[in-house]
Design a protein around this motif. Structure first.
Motif, PDB file in Angstrom:
ATOM      1  N   SER A 325       0.904  -1.155  -0.187  1.00 29.21           N
ATOM      2  CA  SER A 325       0.060  -0.282  -0.060  1.00 29.21           C
ATOM      3  C   SER A 325       0.792   1.155  -0.154  1.00 29.21           C
ATOM      4  O   SER A 325       0.449   2.074  -0.845  1.00 29.21           O
ATOM      5  N   LEU A 328       2.510   1.458  -3.375  1.00 27.79           N
ATOM      6  CA  LEU A 328       1.415   2.110  -4.455  1.00 27.79           C
ATOM      7  C   LEU A 328       1.426   3.501  -4.480  1.00 27.79           C
ATOM      8  O   LEU A 328       1.043   4.221  -5.408  1.00 27.79           O
ATOM      9  N   ASN A 329       1.220   4.038  -3.034  1.00 29.18           N
ATOM     10  CA  ASN A 329       1.090   5.202  -2.703  1.00 29.18           C
ATOM     11  C   ASN A 329       2.258   6.174  -3.559  1.00 29.18           C
ATOM     12  O   ASN A 329       2.077   7.375  -4.237  1.00 29.18           O
ATOM     13  N   SER A 332       2.006   6.118  -7.190  1.00 29.13           N
ATOM     14  CA  SER A 332       0.761   7.018  -7.894  1.00 29.13           C
ATOM     15  C   SER A 332       1.491   8.369  -7.607  1.00 29.13           C
ATOM     16  O   SER A 332       1.162   9.063  -8.763  1.00 29.13           O
ATOM     17  N   ILE A 335       3.753   9.012 -10.621  1.00 30.14           N
ATOM     18  CA  ILE A 335       3.124   9.095 -11.932  1.00 30.14           C
ATOM     19  C   ILE A 335       2.638  10.336 -11.863  1.00 30.14           C
ATOM     20  O   ILE A 335       2.664  10.977 -12.937  1.00 30.14           O
ATOM     21  N   HIS A 336       2.111  10.974 -11.092  1.00 33.38           N
ATOM     22  CA  HIS A 336       1.303  12.103 -11.266  1.00 33.38           C
ATOM     23  C   HIS A 336       2.339  13.309 -11.576  1.00 33.38           C
ATOM     24  O   HIS A 336       2.102  14.314 -12.103  1.00 33.38           O
ATOM     25  N   TYR A 340       8.378   8.911 -14.485  1.00 34.67           N
ATOM     26  CA  TYR A 340       8.260   7.435 -14.768  1.00 34.67           C
ATOM     27  C   TYR A 340       9.563   6.678 -14.777  1.00 34.67           C
ATOM     28  O   TYR A 340       9.438   5.558 -14.561  1.00 34.67           O
ATOM     29  N   VAL A 343       9.760   5.489 -11.168  1.00 37.61           N
ATOM     30  CA  VAL A 343       8.828   4.607 -11.045  1.00 37.61           C
ATOM     31  C   VAL A 343       9.487   3.276 -11.254  1.00 37.61           C
ATOM     32  O   VAL A 343       9.191   2.247 -10.592  1.00 37.61           O
TER      33      VAL A 343
END
Length: 527
Positions: A325, A328-329, A332, A335-336, A340, A343
């Motif tokens: 979790s 993933l945060n 996220s 990505i915003h 990339y 990531v």
């Protein structure tokens, strides 16, 4: 008093009444016969018969009749004609009853029952014989049966009154006894008591645990089906026998004198390891027996193994969920922000770390459950902000047959969890909090070592006390079980446990388990 008891009492009373009536008739007949024999020898009676003169005996006969309470005294000649009778108008008339022949013709004396002019009576008859030995008449003395029955009726009324008193008294006593009996069986009616007994029998036969009970003298009073299967005995062969005779290794009779309940007692009975709970039975402050429930230790160990695996899987999934979790945060957010490349780098780094740990455990630790617990604890450490360092030189290949993998899981899991708690409660910088694990099966022993840089061994508790059940440095309730369980496992394998503080800033826990199944003495070294 029961209904059968009342019926028996009535039968006895009626039988007594009938016997009394018969006895009264016999007694009256014998008395009548005695009086008749006395009169038959009287010269006055002989003269009255010979002269056919009733006046010679009338007053004397009536006086005698009144004196003895007879219903009648009749003197008759050889033709059966009355010379005396209570009713004067009947003098000179034939005697009634047709029972004079044996006296007048055969010269016999006897008692008879017949219907006379005054009614049915019991009478004594005897012949009157003159000086020449000739039968010249008969004397008949009688008592009416109605008067005899009247006497018996008084007794029967008295008997009925006594029966009523006996029944009433018995009812009071029975009521008192019934209440006392009900109190003894906790107020249950006999039907309810029988139903509860059957429910208990069915319950005992269906539960998986073995259950036995003994009385205050040590005799086996109950044993359920599971206990028979475990001990390989038949209930009918052991019930009502001394417990120390049929199952001498059980030692259940000992708690009758010690009066101390025992829980989770491990013992060997008929070559089988069992875990038993034993409790004494007390009624009115008196020990009346004891009950023991038990299961095979192998079954409990299997359940412990399954529970341990489920708990480890749960911890692993929870840790991974929490960690993923967070990742993933982070992904996220990157990505915003359009990062990339970062990531991809983060995903590759995470995958590489996890794959490296899995590959290492797969190659070094051949026992899946032990590899699983190490993987799960590693994820748990990351969740808590700690580092679980598994020594690169660790190795655990095939375990000896007598060492169970789930026992090693219990030892490692407890040591690692204690290390986590020690690090969290210490003043060490969060980035430096670390628990190190090393496992080795080189040589003749399996060595497991867990070291942390937490707060060290507690100073307020003697180190020898830490392995006792219920002793813990933690404030929470229901603690002080882990090290006690670990110590029992180590003792089982004749191993050695070492606990030592590292400069009062950490703890090192080391376990040595011999690979050979030897019977050497158990050791506990605490430094």
């Amino acid at each position: 008093m029961t209904l059968s008891g009342i019926v028996k009492l009535l039968i006895l009373s009626i039988a007594g009444f009938v016997y009394l009536k018969h006895w009264e008739e016999q007694d009256s007949g014998n008395n009548a016969l005695g009086i008749a024999k006395f009169l038959s020898t009287s010269p006055c009676v002989n003269r009255a018969i010979e002269t056919n003169n009733p006046e010679l005996i009338r007053e004397k006969i009536e006086y005698l009749r009144a004196s003895v309470g007879a219903a009648f005294i009749v003197v008759g000649n050889k033709d059966g004609i009355r010379l005396s009778h209570p009713i004067s108008e009947r003098i000179g008339k034939p005697m009634k009853g047709d029972d004079n022949d044996r006296a007048l013709k055969k010269g016999l004396s006897y008692v008879s029952v017949a219907n006379g002019s005054l009614g049915r009576s019991v009478r004594g008859k005897t012949p009157v014989i003159d000086s020449n030995g000739n039968i010249i008449g008969v004397v008949s003395v009688g008592y009416l049966l109605t008067s005899i029955e009247s006497k018996a009726d008084h007794f029967f009324i008295f008997l009925l009154i006594m029966i009523a008193l006996v029944v009433l008294t018995n009812a009071l006593i029975s009521n008192f006894t019934a209440k006392k009996f009900q109190n003894a069986i906790f107020g249950f009616e006999p039907e309810e008591f029988g139903r509860l007994y059957m429910e208990l029998e069915v319950t005992l036969s269906t539960i998986k645990e073995g259950v036995v009970s003994i009385d205050a003298n040590g005799y086996l009073r109950s044993i359920n089906r599971s206990a028979c299967d475990i001990f390989k005995v038949k209930a009918e062969d052991v019930l009502n026998h001394r417990m120390d005779a049929v199952l001498p290794e059980n030692n259940l009779t000992e708690i009758l004198t010690s009066k101390a309940n025992q829980y989770n007692v491990e013992m060997m009975i008929k070559g089988q390891a069992i875990v038993a709970n034993r409790q004494i039975l007390i009624v009115d402050n008196q020990v009346v027996g004891a009950v023991s429930s038990f299961r095979l230790k192998d079954e409990i160990s299997e359940l412990t193994k399954q529970l341990s695996q489920v708990r480890e899987y749960s911890d692993l999934l929870r840790s991974q969920t929490h960690e993923h979790s967070n990742k993933l945060n982070t992904i996220s957010g990157l990505i915003h922000l359009g990062k990339y490349d970062d990531v991809l780098g983060l995903i590759g780094q995470e995958t590489e770390r996890y794959q490296h740990l899995i590959e290492f455990l797969r190659e070094a630790i051949h026992e899946p459950v032990i590899a699983g617990v190490l993987l799960g604890k590693s994820e748990r450490a990351r969740e808590l902000g700690l580092l679980l360092d598994i020594d690169d030189g660790s190795q655990l290949l095939t375990l000896p047959e007598h060492i169970r993998a789930e026992d090693l899981v219990t030892i490692l899991g407890n040591f690692i969890d204690n290390g986590f708690d020690a690090c969290i409660s210490s003043n060490t910088l969060k980035s430096e909090r670390q628990v190190s694990v090393s496992i080795s099966d080189f040589g003749d022993e399996i060595i497991m070592e867990v070291e942390d840089n937490g707060c060290g061994l507690p100073k307020g508790i003697a180190q020898q006390e830490l392995i006792k059940q219920g002793v813990s440095s933690k404030s929470e309730s229901n603690r002080g079980v882990g090290l006690h369980l670990v110590d029992k496992i180590i003792n089982q394998y004749n191993g050695q446990l070492m606990m030592e503080s590292i400069d009062n800033k950490g703890t090192r826990m080391t376990v040595y388990l011999p690979k050979q199944h030897a019977g050497k003495d158990i050791k506990h070294d605490i430094n």
